[in-house]
Write a protein that holds these residues in place. Structure first.
Motif, PDB file in Angstrom:
ATOM      1  N   UNK A 176      53.282   1.761 -19.986  1.00  0.00           N
ATOM      2  CA  UNK A 176      54.158   0.945 -19.141  1.00  0.00           C
ATOM      3  C   UNK A 176      54.340   1.564 -17.747  1.00  0.00           C
ATOM      4  N   UNK A 177      54.397   2.889 -17.692  1.00  0.00           N
ATOM      5  CA  UNK A 177      54.623   3.518 -16.389  1.00  0.00           C
ATOM      6  C   UNK A 177      53.398   3.380 -15.486  1.00  0.00           C
ATOM      7  N   UNK A 178      52.194   3.399 -16.097  1.00  0.00           N
ATOM      8  CA  UNK A 178      50.997   3.193 -15.274  1.00  0.00           C
ATOM      9  C   UNK A 178      50.947   1.756 -14.756  1.00  0.00           C
ATOM     10  N   UNK A 179      51.467   0.825 -15.523  1.00  0.00           N
ATOM     11  CA  UNK A 179      51.553  -0.555 -15.047  1.00  0.00           C
ATOM     12  C   UNK A 179      52.419  -0.604 -13.791  1.00  0.00           C
ATOM     13  N   UNK A 180      53.538   0.096 -13.802  1.00  0.00           N
ATOM     14  CA  UNK A 180      54.407   0.133 -12.616  1.00  0.00           C
ATOM     15  C   UNK A 180      53.689   0.769 -11.435  1.00  0.00           C
ATOM     16  N   UNK A 181      52.866   1.781 -11.700  1.00  0.00           N
ATOM     17  CA  UNK A 181      52.094   2.430 -10.634  1.00  0.00           C
ATOM     18  C   UNK A 181      51.093   1.449 -10.034  1.00  0.00           C
ATOM     19  N   UNK A 182      50.437   0.669 -10.886  1.00  0.00           N
ATOM     20  CA  UNK A 182      49.482  -0.336 -10.396  1.00  0.00           C
ATOM     21  C   UNK A 182      50.213  -1.431  -9.619  1.00  0.00           C
ATOM     22  N   UNK A 183      51.383  -1.805 -10.119  1.00  0.00           N
ATOM     23  CA  UNK A 183      52.178  -2.836  -9.455  1.00  0.00           C
ATOM     24  C   UNK A 183      52.621  -2.379  -8.064  1.00  0.00           C
TER      25      UNK A 183
ATOM     26  N   UNK B 123      46.238 -12.930  -5.600  1.00  0.00           N
ATOM     27  CA  UNK B 123      45.030 -12.766  -6.413  1.00  0.00           C
ATOM     28  C   UNK B 123      44.096 -11.727  -5.801  1.00  0.00           C
ATOM     29  N   UNK B 124      43.881 -11.867  -4.520  1.00  0.00           N
ATOM     30  CA  UNK B 124      42.956 -10.982  -3.796  1.00  0.00           C
ATOM     31  C   UNK B 124      43.378  -9.520  -3.954  1.00  0.00           C
ATOM     32  N   UNK B 125      44.646  -9.240  -3.794  1.00  0.00           N
ATOM     33  CA  UNK B 125      45.108  -7.858  -3.821  1.00  0.00           C
ATOM     34  C   UNK B 125      45.232  -7.300  -5.233  1.00  0.00           C
ATOM     35  N   UNK B 126      45.544  -8.113  -6.202  1.00  0.00           N
ATOM     36  CA  UNK B 126      45.500  -7.659  -7.595  1.00  0.00           C
ATOM     37  C   UNK B 126      44.067  -7.276  -7.956  1.00  0.00           C
ATOM     38  N   UNK B 127      43.107  -8.117  -7.574  1.00  0.00           N
ATOM     39  CA  UNK B 127      41.704  -7.815  -7.878  1.00  0.00           C
ATOM     40  C   UNK B 127      41.218  -6.570  -7.156  1.00  0.00           C
ATOM     41  N   UNK B 128      41.652  -6.379  -5.930  1.00  0.00           N
ATOM     42  CA  UNK B 128      41.237  -5.200  -5.166  1.00  0.00           C
ATOM     43  C   UNK B 128      41.645  -3.910  -5.878  1.00  0.00           C
ATOM     44  N   UNK B 129      42.891  -3.845  -6.339  1.00  0.00           N
ATOM     45  CA  UNK B 129      43.376  -2.643  -7.026  1.00  0.00           C
ATOM     46  C   UNK B 129      42.559  -2.405  -8.296  1.00  0.00           C
ATOM     47  N   UNK B 130      42.386  -3.440  -9.096  1.00  0.00           N
ATOM     48  CA  UNK B 130      41.632  -3.294 -10.348  1.00  0.00           C
ATOM     49  C   UNK B 130      40.179  -2.934 -10.077  1.00  0.00           C
ATOM     50  N   UNK B 131      39.590  -3.550  -9.067  1.00  0.00           N
ATOM     51  CA  UNK B 131      38.194  -3.266  -8.735  1.00  0.00           C
ATOM     52  C   UNK B 131      38.031  -1.814  -8.296  1.00  0.00           C
ATOM     53  N   UNK B 132      38.973  -1.319  -7.503  1.00  0.00           N
ATOM     54  CA  UNK B 132      38.900   0.091  -7.113  1.00  0.00           C
ATOM     55  C   UNK B 132      38.945   0.978  -8.343  1.00  0.00           C
ATOM     56  N   UNK B 133      39.860   0.686  -9.238  1.00  0.00           N
ATOM     57  CA  UNK B 133      40.001   1.510 -10.441  1.00  0.00           C
ATOM     58  C   UNK B 133      38.716   1.478 -11.276  1.00  0.00           C
ATOM     59  N   UNK B 134      38.129   0.311 -11.420  1.00  0.00           N
ATOM     60  CA  UNK B 134      36.904   0.153 -12.214  1.00  0.00           C
ATOM     61  C   UNK B 134      35.723   0.859 -11.551  1.00  0.00           C
ATOM     62  N   UNK B 135      35.570   0.665 -10.258  1.00  0.00           N
ATOM     63  CA  UNK B 135      34.366   1.121  -9.565  1.00  0.00           C
ATOM     64  C   UNK B 135      34.406   2.579  -9.110  1.00  0.00           C
TER      65      UNK B 135
ATOM     66  N   UNK C 119      39.684   3.397 -17.330  1.00  0.00           N
ATOM     67  CA  UNK C 119      39.444   2.558 -18.504  1.00  0.00           C
ATOM     68  C   UNK C 119      39.378   1.125 -17.995  1.00  0.00           C
ATOM     69  N   UNK C 120      38.169   0.646 -17.695  1.00  0.00           N
ATOM     70  CA  UNK C 120      38.017  -0.670 -17.068  1.00  0.00           C
ATOM     71  C   UNK C 120      38.710  -1.808 -17.824  1.00  0.00           C
ATOM     72  N   UNK C 121      38.653  -1.792 -19.131  1.00  0.00           N
ATOM     73  CA  UNK C 121      39.288  -2.871 -19.899  1.00  0.00           C
ATOM     74  C   UNK C 121      40.797  -2.862 -19.678  1.00  0.00           C
ATOM     75  N   UNK C 122      41.375  -1.668 -19.613  1.00  0.00           N
ATOM     76  CA  UNK C 122      42.817  -1.547 -19.350  1.00  0.00           C
ATOM     77  C   UNK C 122      43.135  -2.048 -17.939  1.00  0.00           C
ATOM     78  N   UNK C 123      42.310  -1.669 -16.971  1.00  0.00           N
ATOM     79  CA  UNK C 123      42.523  -2.112 -15.589  1.00  0.00           C
ATOM     80  C   UNK C 123      42.505  -3.639 -15.503  1.00  0.00           C
ATOM     81  N   UNK C 124      41.569  -4.267 -16.215  1.00  0.00           N
ATOM     82  CA  UNK C 124      41.480  -5.731 -16.209  1.00  0.00           C
ATOM     83  C   UNK C 124      42.699  -6.341 -16.894  1.00  0.00           C
ATOM     84  N   UNK C 125      43.071  -5.807 -18.056  1.00  0.00           N
ATOM     85  CA  UNK C 125      44.256  -6.321 -18.762  1.00  0.00           C
ATOM     86  C   UNK C 125      45.505  -6.228 -17.898  1.00  0.00           C
ATOM     87  N   UNK C 126      45.661  -5.102 -17.215  1.00  0.00           N
ATOM     88  CA  UNK C 126      46.832  -4.913 -16.349  1.00  0.00           C
ATOM     89  C   UNK C 126      46.802  -5.900 -15.182  1.00  0.00           C
TER      90      UNK C 126
END
Length: 131
Positions: free
Chosen positions: A1-8, A79-91, A97-104
Motif C-alpha cells: 500500500x505504501x508503494x502505491x502512495x509513492x506511485x500516486x 491517463x498520459x501521466x499514469x502511463x508515463x510513471x508505469x512505463x518508466x518503472x517497467x522500462x 515488477x512490471x505486472x505490479x506496476x501495471x496493476x497499480x
C-alpha cells in the motif's frame, strides 16, 4: 500500500508539471508534505518522478506507438501521466515488477481517470511489456 502512495505522489507531480509547467522538485516537496507517504518510500517516489521526466521523450514515443488513434498530447492528462510513471518503472527500474506496476496504474486510473481509463491504460502497458 505504501508503494502505491509513492506511485500516486509521482503521478501527481507529473500531472502538475504537465498541466502548469510546475517545478518538479517544488511540486514534489509540496505534495510530499500533504501526503501520508512513509519516509522509507520518499526516495522511490522521487526516483519515479525524476526518472520519468528524464526519459519522457522515449516513454512518450513508445506509448504513442501502441495508441494507434491517439497522439500523446491528445490523451487525457491523467491517463498520459499514469502511463508515463508505469512505463518508466517497467522500462528503466532495476528489480521492477512490471505486472505490479501495471496493476497499480490500473488502480490509479480507476481513482483518477474516467470510465475508459483503466482498460485503455491496461492495454497500452500490456503492449509495452510485451515489447
Amino acid at each position: 500500500m505504501s508503494r502505491r502512495k509513492a506511485r500516486e505522489l509521482a503521478f501527481k507531480v507529473l500531472f502538475q508539471v504537465d498541466q502548469v509547467d510546475a517545478d518538479p522538485k517544488q511540486a514534489f516537496d509540496y505534495l510530499l508534505h500533504e501526503s501520508e507517504l512513509m519516509e522509507k518510500d520518499h526516495s522511490f517516489s522521487w526516483e519515479l518522478t525524476e526518472g520519468t521526466l528524464e526519459h519522457q521523450a522515449d516513454i512518450d514515443r513508445r506509448i504513442s506507438s501502441y495508441a494507434r488513434d491517439w497522439a500523446i498530447n491528445r490523451m487525457p492528462s491523467v491517463d498520459r501521466n499514469i502511463m508515463r510513471v508505469a512505463a518508466f518503472e517497467i522500462l528503466y527500474m532495476e528489480n521492477s515488477q512490471p505486472v505490479v506496476a501495471i496493476d497499480e496504474a490500473v488502480e490509479m486510473a480507476k481513482k483518477y481517470g474516467d470510465e475508459n481509463s483503466p482498460a485503455f491504460i491496461n492495454a497500452i502497458l500490456d503492449r509495452l511489456l510485451g515489447e
